[in-house]
Motif scaffolding. Structure first.
Motif, PDB file in Angstrom:
ATOM      1  N   TRP A   1       0.794  -1.225   0.000  1.00 15.67           N
ATOM      2  CA  TRP A   1       0.000   0.000   0.000  1.00 15.67           C
ATOM      3  C   TRP A   1       0.825   1.274   0.000  1.00 15.67           C
ATOM      4  N   PHE A   2       2.012   1.276   0.617  1.00 14.65           N
ATOM      5  CA  PHE A   2       2.700   2.547   0.852  1.00 14.65           C
ATOM      6  C   PHE A   2       4.045   2.713   0.160  1.00 14.65           C
ATOM      7  N   MET A   3       4.692   1.661  -0.298  1.00 11.66           N
ATOM      8  CA  MET A   3       6.015   1.779  -0.919  1.00 11.66           C
ATOM      9  C   MET A   3       5.868   2.102  -2.399  1.00 11.66           C
ATOM     10  N   PRO A   4       6.336   3.282  -2.848  1.00  3.32           N
ATOM     11  CA  PRO A   4       6.209   3.605  -4.279  1.00  3.32           C
ATOM     12  C   PRO A   4       7.145   2.732  -5.117  1.00  3.32           C
TER      13      PRO A   4
ATOM     14  N   THR B   1       2.482  12.953 -13.659  1.00  5.46           N
ATOM     15  CA  THR B   1       3.350  11.826 -13.337  1.00  5.46           C
ATOM     16  C   THR B   1       3.326  11.612 -11.831  1.00  5.46           C
ATOM     17  N   TRP B   2       3.038  10.387 -11.420  1.00  5.47           N
ATOM     18  CA  TRP B   2       2.991  10.039 -10.006  1.00  5.47           C
ATOM     19  C   TRP B   2       3.852   8.821  -9.741  1.00  5.47           C
ATOM     20  N   LYS B   3       4.422   8.757  -8.542  1.00  7.71           N
ATOM     21  CA  LYS B   3       5.092   7.557  -8.059  1.00  7.71           C
ATOM     22  C   LYS B   3       4.137   6.897  -7.076  1.00  7.71           C
ATOM     23  N   LEU B   4       3.665   5.691  -7.437  1.00 11.33           N
ATOM     24  CA  LEU B   4       2.611   5.047  -6.663  1.00 11.33           C
ATOM     25  C   LEU B   4       3.000   3.642  -6.222  1.00 11.33           C
ATOM     26  N   SER B   5       2.283   3.160  -5.229  1.00 13.91           N
ATOM     27  CA  SER B   5       2.482   1.803  -4.741  1.00 13.91           C
ATOM     28  C   SER B   5       1.789   0.799  -5.679  1.00 13.91           C
ATOM     29  N   ILE B   6       1.958  -0.464  -5.374  1.00 11.56           N
ATOM     30  CA  ILE B   6       1.384  -1.522  -6.209  1.00 11.56           C
ATOM     31  C   ILE B   6      -0.142  -1.443  -6.203  1.00 11.56           C
ATOM     32  N   ALA B   7      -0.735  -1.289  -5.023  1.00  9.92           N
ATOM     33  CA  ALA B   7      -2.199  -1.275  -4.910  1.00  9.92           C
ATOM     34  C   ALA B   7      -2.795  -0.062  -5.625  1.00  9.92           C
ATOM     35  N   LEU B   8      -2.201   1.110  -5.433  1.00  4.52           N
ATOM     36  CA  LEU B   8      -2.735   2.305  -6.076  1.00  4.52           C
ATOM     37  C   LEU B   8      -2.526   2.274  -7.584  1.00  4.52           C
TER      38      LEU B   8
ATOM     39  N   ILE C   1      -9.256   2.169 -13.386  1.00  5.40           N
ATOM     40  CA  ILE C   1     -10.038   3.361 -13.702  1.00  5.40           C
ATOM     41  C   ILE C   1      -9.660   3.939 -15.061  1.00  5.40           C
ATOM     42  N   LYS C   2      -8.378   4.071 -15.336  1.00  5.76           N
ATOM     43  CA  LYS C   2      -7.875   4.649 -16.594  1.00  5.76           C
ATOM     44  C   LYS C   2      -6.878   3.673 -17.230  1.00  5.76           C
ATOM     45  N   PRO C   3      -7.335   2.717 -18.022  1.00  4.95           N
ATOM     46  CA  PRO C   3      -6.421   1.714 -18.588  1.00  4.95           C
ATOM     47  C   PRO C   3      -5.434   2.272 -19.609  1.00  4.95           C
ATOM     48  N   GLU C   4      -5.645   3.491 -20.122  1.00  2.32           N
ATOM     49  CA  GLU C   4      -4.728   4.039 -21.124  1.00  2.32           C
ATOM     50  C   GLU C   4      -3.487   4.692 -20.517  1.00  2.32           C
ATOM     51  N   CYS C   5      -3.379   4.745 -19.188  1.00  3.96           N
ATOM     52  CA  CYS C   5      -2.199   5.366 -18.574  1.00  3.96           C
ATOM     53  C   CYS C   5      -0.975   4.461 -18.758  1.00  3.96           C
ATOM     54  N   LYS C   6       0.189   5.093 -18.734  1.00  5.14           N
ATOM     55  CA  LYS C   6       1.451   4.378 -18.931  1.00  5.14           C
ATOM     56  C   LYS C   6       2.103   4.114 -17.579  1.00  5.14           C
ATOM     57  N   VAL C   7       2.576   2.884 -17.386  1.00  2.00           N
ATOM     58  CA  VAL C   7       3.179   2.478 -16.123  1.00  2.00           C
ATOM     59  C   VAL C   7       4.603   2.025 -16.382  1.00  2.00           C
ATOM     60  N   ALA C   8       5.535   2.519 -15.564  1.00  2.00           N
ATOM     61  CA  ALA C   8       6.937   2.106 -15.652  1.00  2.00           C
ATOM     62  C   ALA C   8       7.426   1.724 -14.252  1.00  2.00           C
ATOM     63  N   PHE C   9       8.302   0.746 -14.197  1.00  2.00           N
ATOM     64  CA  PHE C   9       8.876   0.296 -12.937  1.00  2.00           C
ATOM     65  C   PHE C   9       9.964   1.262 -12.500  1.00  2.00           C
ATOM     66  N   LEU C  10       9.942   1.681 -11.246  1.00  3.44           N
ATOM     67  CA  LEU C  10      10.998   2.534 -10.704  1.00  3.44           C
ATOM     68  C   LEU C  10      12.189   1.660 -10.347  1.00  3.44           C
ATOM     69  N   GLY C  11      13.370   2.120 -10.682  1.00  5.74           N
ATOM     70  CA  GLY C  11      14.569   1.404 -10.264  1.00  5.74           C
ATOM     71  C   GLY C  11      14.822   1.633  -8.781  1.00  5.74           C
ATOM     72  N   TRP C  12      15.740   0.893  -8.204  1.00  4.25           N
ATOM     73  CA  TRP C  12      16.035   1.028  -6.790  1.00  4.25           C
ATOM     74  C   TRP C  12      17.063   2.100  -6.512  1.00  4.25           C
ATOM     75  N   ARG C  13      17.431   2.859  -7.523  1.00  7.39           N
ATOM     76  CA  ARG C  13      18.414   3.935  -7.317  1.00  7.39           C
ATOM     77  C   ARG C  13      17.755   5.218  -6.970  1.00  7.39           C
TER      78      ARG C  13
END
Length: 66
Positions: free
Chosen positions: A21-24, A40-47, A54-66
């Protein structure tokens, strides 16, 4: 001994729920409105899953650990 194992199990489960819920972990880009304004938002897995429902056309990218 059984109580100790249950306490450890509950602690691990609580940590997993808090992490989900809380780790982006993902960066979400969403284009809104007629002006094509991009957010642009940094979000957790659940969000992230909620936004994709809600909006399937949004683009999602994985944040690196750096």
């Amino acid at each position: 001994m059984g109580n100790l194992i249950y306490a450890i199990g509950h602690g691990l489960f609580a940590f997993a729920l808090l992490f989900v819920w809380f780790m982006p972990v993902f960066q979400v880009r969403l284009t809104l409105g007629q002006k094509q304004k991009e957010h642009t938002w940094k979000l957790s897995i659940a969000l992230t899953m909620l936004i994709k429902i809600i909006k399937p056309e949004c683009k999602v990218a994985f944040l690196g650990w750096r």
